[in-house]
Design a protein around this motif. Sequence first.
Motif, PDB file in Angstrom:
ATOM      1  N   LEU A 112       0.745  -1.269   0.148  1.00 35.91           N
ATOM      2  CA  LEU A 112       0.019  -0.043   0.008  1.00 35.91           C
ATOM      3  C   LEU A 112       0.789   1.289  -0.138  1.00 35.91           C
ATOM      4  N   LEU A 113       1.921   1.413   0.809  1.00 37.80           N
ATOM      5  CA  LEU A 113       2.558   2.543   1.110  1.00 37.80           C
ATOM      6  C   LEU A 113       3.531   2.728  -0.331  1.00 37.80           C
ATOM      7  N   ALA A 114       4.093   1.575  -0.819  1.00 35.89           N
ATOM      8  CA  ALA A 114       5.159   1.706  -2.015  1.00 35.89           C
ATOM      9  C   ALA A 114       4.216   2.397  -3.132  1.00 35.89           C
ATOM     10  N   VAL A 115       2.927   2.080  -3.394  1.00 39.97           N
ATOM     11  CA  VAL A 115       2.208   2.413  -4.389  1.00 39.97           C
ATOM     12  C   VAL A 115       1.297   3.655  -4.098  1.00 39.97           C
ATOM     13  N   HIS A 116       0.784   3.676  -2.991  1.00 38.27           N
ATOM     14  CA  HIS A 116      -0.191   4.891  -2.692  1.00 38.27           C
ATOM     15  C   HIS A 116       0.705   5.825  -1.747  1.00 38.27           C
ATOM     16  N   GLY A 117       1.628   5.611  -1.157  1.00 41.29           N
ATOM     17  CA  GLY A 117       2.375   6.183   0.054  1.00 41.29           C
ATOM     18  C   GLY A 117       2.222   7.797  -0.067  1.00 41.29           C
ATOM     19  N   ALA A 118       2.630   8.427  -1.466  1.00 43.85           N
ATOM     20  CA  ALA A 118       2.580   9.834  -1.515  1.00 43.85           C
ATOM     21  C   ALA A 118       1.334  10.280  -1.144  1.00 43.85           C
ATOM     22  N   GLU A 119       0.227   9.823  -1.573  1.00 37.48           N
ATOM     23  CA  GLU A 119      -1.163  10.227  -1.389  1.00 37.48           C
ATOM     24  C   GLU A 119      -1.608  10.060   0.080  1.00 37.48           C
ATOM     25  N   ILE A 120      -1.056   8.793   0.872  1.00 39.80           N
ATOM     26  CA  ILE A 120      -1.543   8.693   2.114  1.00 39.80           C
ATOM     27  C   ILE A 120      -0.514   9.546   3.095  1.00 39.80           C
ATOM     28  N   PHE A 121       0.649   9.964   2.905  1.00 39.00           N
ATOM     29  CA  PHE A 121       1.552  10.703   3.732  1.00 39.00           C
ATOM     30  C   PHE A 121       0.868  12.121   3.477  1.00 39.00           C
ATOM     31  N   ALA A 122       0.651  12.617   2.373  1.00 34.69           N
ATOM     32  CA  ALA A 122       0.127  13.825   2.149  1.00 34.69           C
ATOM     33  C   ALA A 122      -1.367  14.203   2.839  1.00 34.69           C
ATOM     34  N   ALA A 123      -2.035  13.307   3.094  1.00 34.15           N
ATOM     35  CA  ALA A 123      -3.287  13.429   3.865  1.00 34.15           C
ATOM     36  C   ALA A 123      -2.830  13.208   5.045  1.00 34.15           C
ATOM     37  N   ALA A 124      -2.094  12.567   5.779  1.00 33.43           N
ATOM     38  CA  ALA A 124      -1.770  12.384   6.938  1.00 33.43           C
ATOM     39  C   ALA A 124      -0.958  14.091   7.283  1.00 33.43           C
ATOM     40  N   GLN A 125      -0.272  14.489   6.590  1.00 35.57           N
ATOM     41  CA  GLN A 125       0.345  15.471   6.796  1.00 35.57           C
ATOM     42  C   GLN A 125      -0.793  16.654   7.077  1.00 35.57           C
ATOM     43  N   GLU A 126      -1.653  16.834   5.868  1.00 37.16           N
ATOM     44  CA  GLU A 126      -2.588  17.831   5.895  1.00 37.16           C
ATOM     45  C   GLU A 126      -3.536  17.751   7.228  1.00 37.16           C
ATOM     46  N   LYS A 127      -3.757  16.507   7.613  1.00 36.22           N
ATOM     47  CA  LYS A 127      -4.662  16.456   8.691  1.00 36.22           C
ATOM     48  C   LYS A 127      -3.888  16.361  10.143  1.00 36.22           C
ATOM     49  N   GLY A 128      -2.376  16.501  10.070  1.00 33.86           N
ATOM     50  CA  GLY A 128      -1.934  16.684  11.511  1.00 33.86           C
ATOM     51  C   GLY A 128      -1.958  15.294  12.283  1.00 33.86           C
ATOM     52  N   VAL A 129      -1.748  14.002  11.267  1.00 33.48           N
ATOM     53  CA  VAL A 129      -1.793  13.031  12.166  1.00 33.48           C
ATOM     54  C   VAL A 129      -0.579  11.903  11.662  1.00 33.48           C
ATOM     55  N   MET A 130      -0.265  11.089  12.566  1.00 27.53           N
ATOM     56  CA  MET A 130       0.977  10.228  12.274  1.00 27.53           C
ATOM     57  C   MET A 130       0.539   9.018  11.400  1.00 27.53           C
ATOM     58  N   VAL A 131       1.324   8.630  10.581  1.00 27.96           N
ATOM     59  CA  VAL A 131       1.301   6.987  10.200  1.00 27.96           C
ATOM     60  C   VAL A 131       2.492   6.590  10.217  1.00 27.96           C
ATOM     61  N   ALA A 132       2.688   5.540  10.971  1.00 26.79           N
ATOM     62  CA  ALA A 132       3.797   4.705  11.213  1.00 26.79           C
ATOM     63  C   ALA A 132       3.779   3.460  10.844  1.00 26.79           C
ATOM     64  N   PHE A 133       4.935   3.149  10.161  1.00 27.41           N
ATOM     65  CA  PHE A 133       4.960   1.793   9.213  1.00 27.41           C
ATOM     66  C   PHE A 133       6.398   0.950   9.592  1.00 27.41           C
TER      67      PHE A 133
END
Lengths: 439, 439
Positions: A112-133
């Motif tokens: 998931l992260l290797a393919v859609h990581g850019a979108e996911i991390f951007a959303a997390a950044q925007e929302k101010g939450v952490m995504v740990a992996f």
Amino acid sequence: MKAIRVGLLGIGTVGGGVWSVLTRNAGEIARRAGRPIAIVAVADRNLERARAVVGEQALADGVRLTEDAFSVVNDPTIDIVVELIGGYTVAKELVLAAIAAGKHVVTANKALLAVHGAEIFAAAQEKGVMVAFEAAVAGGIPIIKALREGLAANRIEWVAGIINGTTNYILTQMDQRGLSFDGALQEAQALGYAEADPTFDIEGIDAAHKATLLASLAFGVPIQFDKAYVEGITRIDARDVAHAEALGYRIKLLGIAKRREQGFELRVHPTLIPKDHLLASVSGAMNAVLVKGDAVGQTLYYGAGAGSEPTASAVIADLVDVTRLHTADPENRVPHLAFQPDQVQDVAALPIAQCRSCYYLRLNVADRPGVLAEIAHVLAKESVSIAALVQKEPIAEQAELVLLTHETEEQAVDAAIAGITALPFVVGSVTKLRVEHLT
Amino acid sequence: MKAIRVGLLGIGTVGGGVWSVLTRNAGEIARRAGRPIAIVAVADRNLERARAVVGEQALADGVRLTEDAFSVVNDPTIDIVVELIGGYTVAKELVLAAIAAGKHVVTANKALLAVHGAEIFAAAQEKGVMVAFEAAVAGGIPIIKALREGLAANRIEWVAGIINGTTNYILTQMDQRGLSFDGALQEAQALGYAEADPTFDIEGIDAAHKATLLASLAFGVPIQFDKAYVEGITRIDARDVAHAEALGYRIKLLGIAKRREQGFELRVHPTLIPKDHLLASVSGAMNAVLVKGDAVGQTLYYGAGAGSEPTASAVIADLVDVTRLHTADPENRVPHLAFQPDQVQDVAALPIAQCRSCYYLRLNVADRPGVLAEIAHVLAKESVSIAALVQKEPIAEQAELVLLTHETEEQAVDAAIAGITALPFVVGSVTKLRVEHLT
């Protein structure tokens, strides 16, 4: 202090491990984290399985079981969502929904992260939450943390890792017991080291997902799985394993990310490495990642790369991290991919033709005079220089030739191979493997 | 964002490395940390040396050089003090003064922390500042971070490390080239791997400082260097190295912290470990730490344990950590010693007599019948069971006997040794070394 409330999506092998370890070590973990970390809801398609893992006591204590993962993601009482479903589709929707609901996310999902990581991390950044992996690469080994934090002083020069246990198990059996690829694969499947459909592992895709993430963490570049060069171990012949051994090498499936002036290399392929290198001693289903930093030199991280509790160890370390750090001002948190989002440099992974390596070539030639001179001539024409050459005793008037080259660009060696294959006395095709000295 | 302002105390080998790496990788580090990290003041007794390292350009840009370390500690414009002076006296005053002035501290001083850590961490806790010390153990290897964060899910069972490069270099030369201890030490001194006064290293004190810190991080127990058992490598005989090799072992100086029901073991001593263990392949001045967690199993961390830039790598990683995390609410920061200060358990290190290990014993006996039976009888009386026994061909009517025991309590093996030494046919004393299988 109030417990951190966790929603667990998927309670299979890894999810079951997370439940067990979090329950067994609850006291130890709370002593570290400063408060209890409690799973309050579990979503799984198989409620019977979930019920068996969770147990009646926990259910009586109020842990909620559901088939509806979205109800967990949207539960306002939950602080952190742990995604252990895998795959790209539902998992992606759930992770994005959790982020949208303002929850921190912990995931082991490298695909998931290797393919859609850019979108996911951007959303997390925007929302101010952490995504740990941490669990997404090399199971229980804290390699993400090492790259993101422990080695933060360094200009990382390269990362090379044995990051897929299935293929390392197969290659170890081929090396130690002379098994064929098919024989070793069947054994790995019987022992549970390989899945019924082993494609993702043996074709190098899983390792490439992980190498893609390591490259971004090491160099501060965008995630670009689509540009990774990926070659699996299915065509490794027992003869090549034996020749490598005789020449002082062992064959490992490596994920390699290497900084170059014009960009960076991102490649996964079987690789000959010197037998006396620490990485060559990593056998069976174990993983290890070697990192070269300009200040620290080489450091190595070794441990179990898969399995229920080793992977759970990484998932829970992330839960402790989020618990410890989620109150920090988002601007001052550790960035998801080690570099500040606005500091990611738009550098591209190089095509394999422009990557540099040493090479192992094996070919069959008719046993007649002048053969070596002509082959050497073709190599010299492409400026490929020979480091070692072994000619076997001819059988049925054909001789097997194995040669090692010095470092060169892949397109040069490919041109030389084309030239060699066209020589009239060369029989069949040329086998090419890459050689890395890891210095 | 505004630069983080650092005051550097001591610009010798490690301090010089910190200056170089922070200057060379300034861009890369700021991309990670979110803001520049700048050394704005340097204190050193040797201003000439300091000036040479810092350079005229930096001085012109306003970096302040001084002989007065306290003026740096009390400089209100400074955010973080890096203590690289070493020793227990001035360094302690400076660190406490920096904390009192509300500054975060980064230090590589294991001796200071192993002896006065309790006082220092309490003062930091009280004042709400961070004290980071990744460089204090195993140089550039991020082992403190791994134990404190990466393995936070685990009940740590034991930690065993090659954490002193000098002694590992000496033992490697003894093993690979058959040198005597004195010969290997002289060579190590000539090559700069050992100091002119090598006592701290070769007597195991440096390793014990580090093992003391690792034990606290692993188990959540108070720092108790005074209770550590410390035995150096000065009495290792080339014969023992050769016997160990023949039996399938290699001798390494290990720092060991092991959880036991009644407390924990904290010991540093030369140790026979199986030759095929990954830790046995750690040669020369390299370091490695092996950690056994109940969930993750064994993980290993390997790299350069000393030297200018490897140690600087750890110091700067701490600077980045402090930069990223110092704005967090102190209650939610990562605790200094991995466990929350109010959750440290008052468990004591066991006396060596109560530690458990396997043992290697070497002795000389008169060559006559019945000798083995009597020795076996003494061992059996103390319930020490024999795992292997080798009797060498007698020379001058004396035979050398080497035996390995199964695991037992140290006081039992000591009682057996006393009994054996008293036997009339035993010549001289019994050499005792510990054996660990690290499984």
